[in-house]
Each structure stands twice: as structure tokens, then as C-alpha cells.
Design a protein around this motif. Structure first.
Motif, PDB file in Angstrom:
ATOM      1  N   MET A 157       0.858  -1.190   0.000  1.00 46.59           N
ATOM      2  CA  MET A 157       0.000   0.000   0.000  1.00 46.59           C
ATOM      3  C   MET A 157       0.889   1.232   0.000  1.00 46.59           C
ATOM      4  O   MET A 157       1.712   1.411   0.878  1.00 46.59           O
ATOM      5  CB  MET A 157      -0.881  -0.042   1.241  1.00 46.59           C
ATOM      6  CG  MET A 157      -1.999   0.960   1.253  1.00 46.59           C
ATOM      7  SD  MET A 157      -2.975   0.727   2.741  1.00 46.59           S
ATOM      8  CE  MET A 157      -3.481  -0.969   2.553  1.00 46.59           C
ATOM      9  N   ARG A 200     -11.176  -7.486   0.762  1.00 49.90           N
ATOM     10  CA  ARG A 200     -10.865  -7.740  -0.651  1.00 49.90           C
ATOM     11  C   ARG A 200      -9.960  -6.632  -1.177  1.00 49.90           C
ATOM     12  O   ARG A 200     -10.187  -5.456  -0.902  1.00 49.90           O
ATOM     13  CB  ARG A 200     -12.144  -7.763  -1.499  1.00 49.90           C
ATOM     14  CG  ARG A 200     -12.959  -9.010  -1.368  1.00 49.90           C
ATOM     15  CD  ARG A 200     -13.954  -9.148  -2.512  1.00 49.90           C
ATOM     16  NE  ARG A 200     -14.861  -8.029  -2.635  1.00 49.90           N
ATOM     17  CZ  ARG A 200     -14.875  -7.179  -3.661  1.00 49.90           C
ATOM     18  NH1 ARG A 200     -13.996  -7.300  -4.648  1.00 49.90           N
ATOM     19  NH2 ARG A 200     -15.748  -6.188  -3.704  1.00 49.90           N
ATOM     20  N   ASP A 201      -8.978  -7.013  -1.949  1.00 50.39           N
ATOM     21  CA  ASP A 201      -8.099  -6.034  -2.576  1.00 50.39           C
ATOM     22  C   ASP A 201      -8.711  -5.635  -3.914  1.00 50.39           C
ATOM     23  O   ASP A 201      -8.800  -6.442  -4.832  1.00 50.39           O
ATOM     24  CB  ASP A 201      -6.712  -6.631  -2.784  1.00 50.39           C
ATOM     25  CG  ASP A 201      -5.724  -5.612  -3.346  1.00 50.39           C
ATOM     26  OD1 ASP A 201      -6.111  -4.437  -3.516  1.00 50.39           O
ATOM     27  OD2 ASP A 201      -4.575  -5.995  -3.619  1.00 50.39           O
ATOM     28  N   ASP A 234      -7.637   3.678   2.046  1.00 51.99           N
ATOM     29  CA  ASP A 234      -6.257   3.258   2.279  1.00 51.99           C
ATOM     30  C   ASP A 234      -5.919   3.366   3.767  1.00 51.99           C
ATOM     31  O   ASP A 234      -5.289   2.476   4.354  1.00 51.99           O
ATOM     32  CB  ASP A 234      -5.293   4.136   1.480  1.00 51.99           C
ATOM     33  CG  ASP A 234      -5.123   3.665   0.044  1.00 51.99           C
ATOM     34  OD1 ASP A 234      -5.615   2.567  -0.294  1.00 51.99           O
ATOM     35  OD2 ASP A 234      -4.516   4.411  -0.748  1.00 51.99           O
ATOM     36  N   ALA A 270      -7.591  -2.974  -5.655  1.00 51.67           N
ATOM     37  CA  ALA A 270      -6.625  -2.172  -6.415  1.00 51.67           C
ATOM     38  C   ALA A 270      -6.347  -2.852  -7.751  1.00 51.67           C
ATOM     39  O   ALA A 270      -6.222  -4.075  -7.830  1.00 51.67           O
ATOM     40  CB  ALA A 270      -5.331  -2.021  -5.624  1.00 51.67           C
ATOM     41  N   ALA A 299      -7.658   0.632   5.664  1.00 55.62           N
ATOM     42  CA  ALA A 299      -6.973  -0.645   5.475  1.00 55.62           C
ATOM     43  C   ALA A 299      -5.734  -0.731   6.357  1.00 55.62           C
ATOM     44  O   ALA A 299      -5.424  -1.791   6.925  1.00 55.62           O
ATOM     45  CB  ALA A 299      -6.600  -0.825   4.007  1.00 55.62           C
TER      46      ALA A 299
END
Length: 680
Positions: A1, A461-462, A224, A464, A227
């Protein structure tokens, strides 16, 4: 990240928690004024830092002498609290910046040149919280520049509404939770919620974070930060307002009319592993339970009670809050059968049928046996436990000892126990909470809290994605179809036609029945831009009529999907300016808005997530086979959902995609219409 917000975690924000010196400009002796409360809070921390009070008339406040301006000070205060009238703020800021001040807390609201003042602050390398802030507080830094009083504890509050933030702090205090840090972000003219959340990642005193937002500007950075907090073991609970909160524009597709901006927030929260609470009360219930360490590994719970009615209500409420109450396995069932009287319910819910009254230890024994079942993640004890000592003081010591044994049983099982007690305010309830067992006076908030805490053990869940460098999307159905074909989406055979002769020629190469569409129209059926069920002989007359009414353009002649047992579905994607791309699956066709049966998630999704989305539709029974009809190809549908979501998420030029209808049959999936909207 690698978020700019996270990279600038300590970019001047420490001045709002551990400044070396503070000046309150507008200090007052009047308890009804902001200047009084900020001065009082600043003075309380005077053993940690230099405190300066500024009042244009001089005098003293709470025994501390005031200077008439910042210029009268021998040093530059690191942090300046601004509680002066709006027209005076700019001059005070400029004076402080010239001295070298690093941080400003803007209490004053309605400042006409607020944006310009913030620009000057940033240009000087300083930061501003506010304006229109209700204040800041940091327990570890012993900094209190706010209205009212806080009790120190493990809960951080970042709130766009100062008063709602204060309500959360008060509710927490009434329920035994103090505050580690409080920041009323006000207008976010400079420092943002995302930055303040990021700054809590390494804040040792904070164990749970509550954030209230009315807008989601800079949503990517916000999530972000969330997270990063989750990775640090600090759950975030989000509270927000209704459909207008996210500021979403009106979409051109059916998808946009079926969803509200708050649905987009919910999708982002689910992807990030964040609970969006419905009320301040839920926030505190979940926060208390998280702090107690009572987050279950899953959503399967066993209900144990001493009343069949209370067990039944608990089971219904569990289902309403997304929990399952599965039958216990044979081993647990048999052990409970041996323990309890004949006729007791032992599967799940477990009704003690008087065994608790006969021997209070049976509350512990039954809960321990139920928690030992490998197919449950938590237990709920509902009913009279906690009342015995209240009704018969001679039993209080026994009940307190059993409360500790209940907590020990949960700890041994490695699974949380929640207790609904008809006597929720008393020594037994206090002992249970102290031992890590959340205890509530009614069962509905208990199950709401149990469901809420489960979020924090579920995987995030990602979403990106790397930007795509694919072919630029262009307008029109045929162009959308071509792009989606490249992504693996299937369409019926067809051709573009612009004249009646081309239509007749194309019909000869296609299998009837046929469909004629005005390909450039977004909502064709509403203006007579689509005709279905055509024979080859019908094509010339139908094309001539449609062309006469709608004019020149690309028309598409396609084979009609006549496969039996098909179900129509909608697949749509939207790009939100702050919260990214979402994908929606729903009941499709011309009655899409009538049924309003949709499920939304943040994009992209994989096939497994898409399958879960489909299973949550009310129309899932039709897809799975209904009244003897064969099941449709749900796996193929999930693949299409995943492919469309991936396209929308990776190509930043795309603002919307809609496939409606998508016809799902036992032998596969065909999209029958498609719309792609771009930002140009």
C-alpha cells in the motif's frame, strides 16, 4: 500500500496531539463561550507544555494572565486555537505564521476567505484542523482543546459533525469506554479525515476507531487509511447519513436508478472489512464488544436459553442480522441430551427446560458443550441468568462465580460468548463485561453487535487494479459489443446495417427469429427502437418503419435468443468520483426498476465474489431452477460479472457499463444489449 496519505503519516500532525506550546486566541472567562472551554482545557495540560491565553482586552482567565496579541509572546506557539470572529481570523493566522506557528485549530465557522487562509497556512508548511471544528483531544498527550470533558480510554473518534462526535464520546463514557483521541474535522479545509485516520495507525492508546462522515471526498485515500488501521489490528466503525451523503451524480443507465450513493459506501465498506453502523448506539455496542475481544471467526452461532420463547426470538433476530443458527453436530447434541431433562431442545437453539433453575451450574455446562461444537463460531446465552442474585441476594456470590466460569468456558473454546440478561445493569453483568463477555439487556442489540464484530474477522478484498491500456471505448451498442466480446462476453450472431437492402442481405445469413435494434440509442424499448421475433420476410418492412421514425444511424440485426428456461439478468458498473468503481447484478429486462432486485460490490470482483452476489438476489431461486425447471449456468454468469467488473475497474475512461438484459440459460450466457459510457 503506497498511498500519499500514509506516506505523509507524520507530516505535521503531531502538533495536534503533542504540541510543545499552545495559544488560545479568544480566551474568555465566560463559561458560555468557546474561549472559556478551550482555555480551561489548555490550562489542564499546562504541566506538559507552555500555555498562552490571548484576549484583546487582556485580563485573566481562570487565574492565568492574558496577553493582548500573539506578538506579545516571547515564543511562537506551536499550536494556535482560533476562536475569534470570522473577520479577525486571517490577521491572527498571518501573525502566527510570521512567528513560526506549525498548527491551527479553527473553531470559528462562516469565515468568508477560509480557502485563501488555508492556502496561506499550507504555503508556510503549517496545518489547519477545521475550520468549524468542535475541537481536539488526545489522552496520551494530555491535550484538550474542546467543549466539554472527556474520559481517557481506547476509542478514537474522528467526526465531521462535532456534536455527533461528542454524543459518541458521551455514549461511550456511559458504557465504560473512554476516548484516546477526538478530532472534530469540521470543514476539512486542510487536514482531512484520511490523514487523521492514518495518524492513528501508530497511536498506541487507540484500539478501535469510530469515524462519522457526511461526504467521501478523497475516498481512495480514506479507505487506504482504513486498510492500514485494519492491518494494525484497529477495527474501524463508520457512521454516515443517507442517500445524499456520497454526492453521486445521476447515472444514465438503469443501474444508476436502482442504487443510492449509500449503497456505494456500503460496497466500499464490505470490500475494506469495515462495519457501517446504523446508529450511535450500534457504534458503541460494537466498539465495546470489539474491545472485549469478542469478535467471532464466522457467522455461525449457537443459542442457549432457559425460555423457549426467548430462544426463538433470538434465533429470528440472528437471521435478521445475517447470522446462521445451524443444527449442532451429533456429539454436542448427545452430550446436551445427557445433561438436560427429557424433552429439552438440544439441536440449536438449546432450551435448558428448567435445568438452569435446578442447578445454576448447568448454564455453564450447557454453554461449554455447545461451544465445543466445531461447526459454531460463537454462543449466545439468553434469559434469566444475571437475575438470580438480584432477586435472591444469597445467590449473588454463586452467580458471580458462574459468570467467571462462563467467561472461562468461552476462553477455553476460543470462541466469544454473548449474554442477554434480563438484569443487564448490575454486578453480574459488570463481571461478565470485565471478563470479556458482552452482556445486553435486550437480545436485538446483542445480535446486532455480534454480527457487527464478525466483520472484523472476515477477509478484506483487494480492489486495487493496474490501469488498462486497451482500445478506447466508443459510443454505440455495436462498439460496446465488440469491446465486451474481447473480454469473453458472448452475444448472439448479428450484423450492423444502415439501409433496408443491407438489412435484407444480413437477414439471409442469420437464423430467425431475429431482433432489429437502433444501436445508438441507450434506452431503445422506450422509443420503439427495438423489435423482436422477426422472420426474414418481416425485416424489410420493420427496418423501413423504424428508419422512418428514428432516422439514419447504425442499426443492428441479431439472432433472437430463444433458448428455453432462460432468466434475464442485469449487470452494471458505475465509476464514483471518490469511491471508485462498483459492479451491480440484478433482475434484468424491461421490468428491472419494478423488481429493484440488485446486489452491489466494489469492483473488480472475482468469480467467487460474483457467485456470492448472485446468491443474494431474490431471483436466485429462478437461476437455481424453480418448480422443476433446470438450473441455469450460474458459473458462466459469474464469469461474465467478473469480466465486466474488471473492464470497468481497469479502464479509467469508462464511467458506466450496463448489460441488460443478459439471458442466462442452462447452456450458457448471452448478453442481448450493452451500453458503455465514457468520460469524453
Amino acid at each position: 500500500m503506497n498511498s500519499p496519505v500514509l506516506n505523509s503519516l507524520h507530516n505535521g500532525l503531531s502538533v495536534f496531539s503533542t504540541p510543545r506550546s499552545v495559544a488560545v486566541v479568544g480566551a474568555s472567562s465566560n463559561r458560555t463561550k468557546w474561549g472559556y472551554w478551550l482555555a480551561a482545557g489548555a490550562i489542564a495540560g499546562a504541566h506538559r507544555r507552555d500555555v498562552h491565553l490571548v484576549n484583546a482586552r487582556g485580563g485573566d482567565v481562570l487565574g492565568h494572565a492574558c496577553v493582548t496579541s500573539l506578538a506579545a509572546l516571547d515564543e511562537a506557539p506551536e499550536l494556535v486555537a482560533l476562536c475569534v470572529p470570522g473577520p479577525m481570523v486571517g490577521a491572527v493566522v498571518d501573525e502566527a505564521l510570521a512567528m513560526g506557528t506549525r498548527g491551527f485549530l479553527g473553531i470559528t465557522a462562516g469565515i468568508e476567505d477560509e480557502g485563501e487562509i488555508a492556502e496561506r497556512i499550507r504555503a508556510a508548511g503549517a496545518r489547519l484542523v477545521g475550520a468549524n471544528s468542535l475541537g481536539i483531544y488526545d489522552a496520551a498527550g494530555e491535550l484538550d482543546l474542546s467543549w466539554g470533558n472527556f474520559t481517557a480510554g481506547p476509542m478514537a473518534i474522528v467526526s465531521q459533525s462535532g456534536q455527533l462526535g461528542s454524543e459518541l464520546a458521551r455514549l461511550g463514557q456511559h458504557n465504560g469506554i473512554g476516548v484516546s483521541r477526538f478530532v472534530s474535522i469540521g470543514n476539512q479545509t486542510d487536514v482531512t479525515a484520511a490523514e487523521l485516520l492514518a495518524d492513528l495507525v501508530d497511536h498506541e492508546a487507540t484500539r478501535v476507531v469510530v469515524v462519522y462522515l457526511e461526504s467521501f471526498t478523497g475516498g481512495a485515500e480514506l479507505f487506504d487509511s482504513i486498510a492500514a488501521l485494519r492491518a494494525a489490528g484497529k477495527p474501524v466503525i463508520l457512521l454516515t447519513v443517507g442517500a445524499s451523503a456520497a454526492g453521486s451524480r445521476l447515472a444514465r443507465s438503469h443501474t444508476g436508478s436502482l442504487t443510492a450513493p449509500v449503497d456505494i459506501v456500503d460496497a466500499a465498506c464490505r470490500a475494506a472489512g469495515v462495519l457501517r453502523a446504523q446508529s450511535p448506539g450500534e457504534v458503541i455496542d460494537v466498539a465495546r464488544s470489539v474491545i472485549a475481544g469478542a469478535a467471532p471467526a464466522g457467522r455461525r452461532t449457537v443459542i442457549v436459553g432457559d425460555s423457549g420463547g426467548q430462544c426463538g426470538i433470538a434465533a429470528d433476530q440472528a437471521a435478521a442480522h445475517g447470522l446462521s443458527v445451524p443444527p449442532l453436530g451429533d456429539v454436542a447434541d448427545a452430550a446436551l441430551t445427557d445433561l438436560l431433562p427429557a424433552g429439552a431442545a438440544t439441536s440449536n437453539p438449546v432450551d435448558l427446560a428448567g435445568a438452569g433453575e435446578a442447578d445454576l451450574a448447568n448454564y455453564v455446562n450447557a454453554v461449554a458443550l455447545a461451544l465445543a461444537d466445531p461447526d459454531v463460531d460463537s454462543a449466545v446465552l439468553t434469559g434469566y441468568f444475571g437475575c438470580y442474585g438480584a432477586d435472591n441476594p444469597g445467590l449473588i456470590d454463586d452467580e458471580l462465580a458462574l459468570a467467571q466460569r462462563l467467561a472461562d468456558a468461552a476462553r477455553t473454546a476460543g470462541k466469544p460468548l454473548y449474554v442477554h440478561s434480563m438484569e443487564a445493569a448490575g454486578p453480574v453483568a459488570d463481571a461478565l463485561w470485565a471478563a470479556g463477555v458482552p452482556t445486553f439487556g435486550t437480545v436485538e442489540p446483542l445480535l446486532r453487535a455480534l454480527s457487527g464484530t464478525a466483520v472484523y474477522r472476515e477477509p478484506a478484498r483487494d480492489v486495487a487494479v493496474a490501469p488498462s491500456a486497451g482500445v478506447a471505448p466508443t459510443a454505440g451498442y455495436w462498439n460496446a459489443r465488440a469491446l465486451l466480446l474481447d473480454e469473453g462476453v458472448s452475444f448472439p450472431a448479428g450484423a450492423v446495417v444502415t439501409t433496408v437492402d443491407e438489412a435484407v442481405t444480413a437477414a439471409a445469413d442469420l437464423t430467425a427469429p431475429l431482433v432489429l435494434k437502433a444501436a445508438w440509442l441507450e434506452h431503445k424499448s422506450e422509443v420503439g427502437g427495438v423489435k423482436v421475433g422477426l422472420t426474414r420476410d418481416d425485416v424489410a418492412a420493420v427496418f423501413t418503419d423504424m428508419h422512418t421514425r428514428l432516422g439514419d444511424g447504425d442499426y443492428v440485426l441479431e439472432q433472437m435468443d430463444t433458448r428455453p428456461d432462460g432468466v434475464e439478468v442485469l449487470i452494471g458498473c458505475q465509476r464514483h468520483p471518490d469511491l471508485g468503481v462498483t459492479v451491480t447484478v440484478g433482475t434484468g429486462g424491461v421490468a428491472t426498476e419494478v423488481y429493484a432486485d440488485v446486489v452491489m460490490e466494489s469492483a473488480p470482483v472475482d468469480a467467487a465474489t460474483a457467485t456470492d452476489m448472485i446468491s443474494r438476489l431474490r431471483a436466485h431461486k429462478l437461476l437455481a431452477g424453480w418448480r422443476g425447471k433446470p438450473a441455469t449456468d450460474v458459473a458462466a454468469l459469474a464469469d461474465v460479472v467478473a469480466a465486466v467488473s474488471r473492464l470497468a475497474a481497469t479502464d479509467s475512461r469508462i464511467t458506466e457499463i450496463e448489460l441488460n438484459p443478459v439471458r442466462v440459460a442452462p447452456d450458457g450466457v448471452h448478453a442481448l444489449d450493452a451500453l458503455i459510457v465514457t468520460d469524453n
